[in-house]
Design a protein around this motif. Structure first.
Motif, short mmCIF file in Angstrom:
data_model
loop_
_atom_site.label_atom_id
_atom_site.label_comp_id
_atom_site.label_asym_id
_atom_site.label_seq_id
_atom_site.Cartn_x
_atom_site.Cartn_y
_atom_site.Cartn_z
N PRO A 291 50.02 44.17 31.21
CA PRO A 291 48.72 44.07 31.88
C PRO A 291 47.80 45.23 31.51
CG PRO A 291 50.39 44.80 33.42
CD PRO A 291 51.11 44.49 32.13
N PHE A 292 46.52 44.99 31.59
CA PHE A 292 45.51 46.02 31.40
C PHE A 292 45.66 47.04 32.52
CE2 PHE A 292 41.25 47.56 32.56
CZ PHE A 292 40.89 48.16 31.36
N ASP A 293 45.69 48.31 32.17
CA ASP A 293 45.87 49.38 33.16
C ASP A 293 44.54 49.67 33.87
OD1 ASP A 293 47.26 51.28 34.61
OD2 ASP A 293 47.08 52.83 33.07
N PHE A 294 44.62 50.04 35.12
CA PHE A 294 43.44 50.43 35.88
C PHE A 294 43.84 51.39 36.98
CE2 PHE A 294 45.05 46.45 37.65
CZ PHE A 294 45.14 46.72 39.00
N GLU A 295 42.83 52.09 37.49
CA GLU A 295 43.04 53.05 38.57
C GLU A 295 42.38 52.51 39.83
OE1 GLU A 295 42.87 57.53 37.91
OE2 GLU A 295 41.00 57.15 38.99
N TYR A 296 42.96 52.81 40.97
CA TYR A 296 42.38 52.40 42.25
C TYR A 296 42.74 53.46 43.29
CZ TYR A 296 47.15 50.67 42.97
OH TYR A 296 48.51 50.57 43.06
N GLN A 297 42.11 53.37 44.46
CA GLN A 297 42.39 54.37 45.49
C GLN A 297 42.58 53.70 46.84
OE1 GLN A 297 38.95 56.89 45.01
NE2 GLN A 297 37.97 56.03 46.80
N ASP A 298 43.32 54.39 47.70
CA ASP A 298 43.52 53.88 49.05
C ASP A 298 42.36 54.33 49.94
OD1 ASP A 298 44.06 56.55 49.74
OD2 ASP A 298 46.21 56.23 49.99
N SER A 299 42.43 53.98 51.21
CA SER A 299 41.33 54.28 52.13
C SER A 299 41.16 55.78 52.37
CB SER A 299 41.55 53.56 53.46
OG SER A 299 42.79 53.95 54.03
N LYS A 300 42.16 56.58 52.01
CA LYS A 300 42.07 58.03 52.17
C LYS A 300 41.60 58.72 50.89
CE LYS A 300 45.74 58.19 55.62
NZ LYS A 300 46.08 56.79 55.73
N GLY A 301 41.32 57.94 49.84
CA GLY A 301 40.85 58.51 48.58
C GLY A 301 41.95 58.90 47.62
N ASN A 302 43.22 58.65 47.97
CA ASN A 302 44.32 58.93 47.05
C ASN A 302 44.26 57.94 45.89
OD1 ASN A 302 45.50 60.95 48.77
ND2 ASN A 302 46.27 59.28 50.05
N LYS A 303 44.39 58.45 44.66
CA LYS A 303 44.27 57.60 43.48
C LYS A 303 45.63 57.15 42.97
CE LYS A 303 39.82 59.27 42.17
NZ LYS A 303 38.90 59.67 41.16
N PHE A 304 45.65 55.92 42.47
CA PHE A 304 46.86 55.31 41.93
C PHE A 304 46.52 54.64 40.61
CE2 PHE A 304 47.18 55.36 46.49
CZ PHE A 304 48.47 55.77 46.75
N LYS A 305 47.51 54.50 39.73
CA LYS A 305 47.33 53.77 38.47
C LYS A 305 48.37 52.67 38.41
CE LYS A 305 45.95 55.38 34.65
NZ LYS A 305 45.42 56.02 33.48
N LEU A 306 47.93 51.52 37.93
CA LEU A 306 48.85 50.40 37.78
C LEU A 306 50.03 50.79 36.90
CD1 LEU A 306 49.57 47.39 38.16
CD2 LEU A 306 48.23 46.94 36.09
N SER A 307 49.77 51.52 35.82
CA SER A 307 50.82 51.88 34.86
C SER A 307 51.95 52.69 35.50
CB SER A 307 50.23 52.66 33.68
OG SER A 307 49.55 53.80 34.13
N ASN A 308 51.68 53.39 36.60
CA ASN A 308 52.72 54.15 37.28
C ASN A 308 53.74 53.27 38.00
OD1 ASN A 308 51.57 56.53 36.42
ND2 ASN A 308 50.40 56.83 38.29
N MET A 309 53.38 52.01 38.25
CA MET A 309 54.29 51.07 38.92
C MET A 309 55.02 50.16 37.94
SD MET A 309 52.50 49.73 42.38
CE MET A 309 50.92 49.35 41.68
#
Length: 163
Positions: A17-35
């Motif tokens: 899958p194409f990798d992307f970054e997103y954040q939770d409601s507290k502003g913590n950032k996550f990347k798809l590639s980390n999962m």
């Protein structure tokens, strides 16, 4: 109503899958590639927070979230709404999973789900409701395009049971 000829899925079953970054409601950032390679993942694209079809889809994924968690499946919903809108939607709907903001439709374009749509005789560009299922190896195992919201969560769970 989606006109299938006006957009094309950019990634195929079996692809990474194409990798992307997103954040939770507290502003913590996550990347798809980390999962990838650690969890099974549902990535579902939907047009807009608080609209009828999107609310049904969110309600059903929320209702079934514990079943997804039992199978080690992470859910990520994506729309062009802002993080603020997502926070309000998550709070109102008690959504326990992540919602990713895609304000410039970069993620939806990379997945090929952004395109020409028709509604009540008018044409416009937007997100075509689609879902990508990622297997434990980090590859796209299944793509659902032109998703009907009602019953889709159960359909996804059934697919993962057979995987």
């Amino acid at each position: 109503m989606t006109n299938q000829k006006d957009y094309e899925i950019q990634v195929k079953e079996g692809d990474k899958p194409f990798d992307f970054e997103y954040q939770d409601s507290k502003g913590n950032k996550f990347k798809l590639s980390n999962m990838l390679g650690h969890k099974k993942i549902v990535i579902y694209f939907y047009p807009k927070d608080f609209t009828p079809g999107c609310t049904i889809e969110a309600e059903e994924f929320t209702r079934d979230n514990a079943l997804f968690e039992q199978q080690g499946i992470e859910i990520i919903g994506i729309s062009s709404d802002s993080n603020d809108s997502h926070t309000k939607f998550r709070e109102k709907m008690n959504i326990p999973y992540m919602l990713a903001s895609d304000p410039n439709n970069e993620i939806s374009k990379a997945y090929g789900v952004y395109g020409l749509k028709k509604f009540m005789g008018k044409e416009y560009y937007g997100v075509n409701r689609s879902t990508f299922l990622i297997d434990q190896s980090g590859r796209i195992a299944k793509i659902y395009s032109s998703v009907k919201p009602r019953g889709h969560s159960k359909e996804v769970l059934e697919f993962f049971k057979d995987l």
